[in-house]
Enzyme design. Structure first.
Site, PDB file in Angstrom:
ATOM      1  N   ARG A 299       0.829  -1.206   0.000  1.00 27.99           N
ATOM      2  CA  ARG A 299       0.000   0.000   0.000  1.00 27.99           C
ATOM      3  C   ARG A 299       0.867   1.261   0.000  1.00 27.99           C
ATOM      4  O   ARG A 299       0.471   2.290  -0.554  1.00 27.99           O
ATOM      5  CB  ARG A 299      -0.963  -0.017   1.184  1.00 27.99           C
TER       6      ARG A 299
ATOM      7  N   ASP B 167       1.482  -1.715  10.400  1.00 29.67           N
ATOM      8  CA  ASP B 167       0.122  -2.223  10.567  1.00 29.67           C
ATOM      9  C   ASP B 167      -0.389  -1.833  11.946  1.00 29.67           C
ATOM     10  O   ASP B 167       0.172  -2.247  12.965  1.00 29.67           O
ATOM     11  CB  ASP B 167       0.139  -3.739  10.410  1.00 29.67           C
TER      12      ASP B 167
ATOM     13  N   ASN C 159      -6.560   9.468  11.028  1.00 25.93           N
ATOM     14  CA  ASN C 159      -7.552   9.108  10.021  1.00 25.93           C
ATOM     15  C   ASN C 159      -7.774   7.602   9.889  1.00 25.93           C
ATOM     16  O   ASN C 159      -8.872   7.161   9.548  1.00 25.93           O
ATOM     17  CB  ASN C 159      -7.114   9.681   8.673  1.00 25.93           C
TER      18      ASN C 159
ATOM     19  N   TYR D 133     -18.072  -0.988  15.858  1.00 27.71           N
ATOM     20  CA  TYR D 133     -17.567   0.235  15.236  1.00 27.71           C
ATOM     21  C   TYR D 133     -18.089   1.463  15.983  1.00 27.71           C
ATOM     22  O   TYR D 133     -17.337   2.404  16.259  1.00 27.71           O
ATOM     23  CB  TYR D 133     -17.997   0.279  13.777  1.00 27.71           C
TER      24      TYR D 133
ATOM     25  N   LYS E 243     -15.823   4.392  17.872  1.00 27.60           N
ATOM     26  CA  LYS E 243     -15.877   5.811  17.528  1.00 27.60           C
ATOM     27  C   LYS E 243     -16.326   6.662  18.721  1.00 27.60           C
ATOM     28  O   LYS E 243     -15.892   7.820  18.852  1.00 27.60           O
ATOM     29  CB  LYS E 243     -16.781   6.031  16.318  1.00 27.60           C
TER      30      LYS E 243
ATOM     31  N   VAL F 243     -19.203   9.086   3.386  1.00 29.10           N
ATOM     32  CA  VAL F 243     -18.743   9.523   2.078  1.00 29.10           C
ATOM     33  C   VAL F 243     -18.338   8.325   1.216  1.00 29.10           C
ATOM     34  O   VAL F 243     -18.025   7.248   1.733  1.00 29.10           O
ATOM     35  CB  VAL F 243     -17.554  10.503   2.218  1.00 29.10           C
TER      36      VAL F 243
ATOM     37  N   THR G 299     -16.077   6.345  -0.113  1.00 30.94           N
ATOM     38  CA  THR G 299     -14.716   5.827  -0.102  1.00 30.94           C
ATOM     39  C   THR G 299     -14.791   4.302  -0.140  1.00 30.94           C
ATOM     40  O   THR G 299     -15.871   3.717  -0.187  1.00 30.94           O
ATOM     41  CB  THR G 299     -13.972   6.273   1.162  1.00 30.94           C
TER      42      THR G 299
END
Length: 241
Positions: free
Chosen positions: A37, A55, A81, A139, A143, A170, A172
């Protein structure tokens, strides 16, 4: 101009933020989880970006990245991010890694943590949370935790500007092609908080959505919950904030 680390910047919102910050003349440190990546970041490197690789599911990799960054040019800001939506990596990537980077990095005076509107569905309960990723975590809970961490850092480190940003749902790789929110607006607020000298960008302890400060889940500003979260993360990682 500022020197800014953007974690998880191989694609999506992180890539867009790193690209825009470079275009604005800032020094950018991009991050990818592996060498494959990282190769996709070559266009940013060609424009002057530095890259760190590791990682975030592996605590030793997070520690190595922090040590590498501490040995280099000082950072002015970090945009936390990197994130995953599901699977056993949710807690390691979404909350453990941001906590460890925050605890270990020396110098950054601006910290921006990526939250989500899903944090409103999170539970302010720490018992039984699988911080190590042996099973799939929530999740929404992750958050809520990282949004609370942003508020805790703002309180415990008054010299640091610490804020959380909901980028919206969004289109992505994580959000999917049919996500209804604006991709451009999805990365502008975190860039602004990381680099702008406008008075509003120099505030701390906020929860932001598309340039506007909003009210988060009530638990986020509960100082007792903040303290429990920070204490639990310190005990879990062996690293104090």
């Amino acid at each position: 101009m500022s020197r800014i680390l953007v974690t998880g910047s191989a694609d999506g919102l992180g890539r867009a933020a790193a690209d825009a910050l470079l275009s604005a003349g800032h020094d950018v440190v991009a991050h990818a989880r592996n060498a494959e990546r990282a190769a996709s970041l070559d266009p940013l490197v060609g424009r002057g970006a530095d890259v760190v690789v590791g990682d975030f599911t592996e605590r030793d990799a997070v520690r190595r990245i922090a040590a590498e960054l501490n040995d280099g040019q000082p950072l002015d800001a970090v945009i936390h991010n990197a994130g995953v939506y599901s699977g056993p990596a949710v807690m390691p990537v979404n909350i453990i890694a941001p906590y460890l980077i925050t605890a270990l990095l020396r110098g950054p005076r601006r910290l921006v943590y990526l939250s989500s509107g899903s944090h409103f569905d999170g539970h302010p309960a720490l018992d039984g949370v699988d911080w190590r990723g042996g099973s799939a975590g929530s999740y929404a809970d992750s958050k809520l935790f990282v949004t609370t961490l942003a508020a805790a850092v703002a309180r415990l480190r008054p010299e640091v500007l610490s804020n959380a940003v909901d980028p919206g749902w969004v289109p992505t790789r994580m959000g999917g092609p049919d996500a209804p929110d604006d991709l451009e607006l999805g990365h502008r607020t975190q860039e602004w908080l990381a680099s702008s000298d406008e008075p509003e960008a120099l505030t701390t302890g906020g929860y932001w959505y598309h340039g506007e400060r909003q009210e988060p889940h009530p638990a986020v500003h509960d100082e007792a919950f903040q303290d429990r979260l920070v204490r639990t993360l310190a005990e879990e990682t062996g690293t104090a904030l």
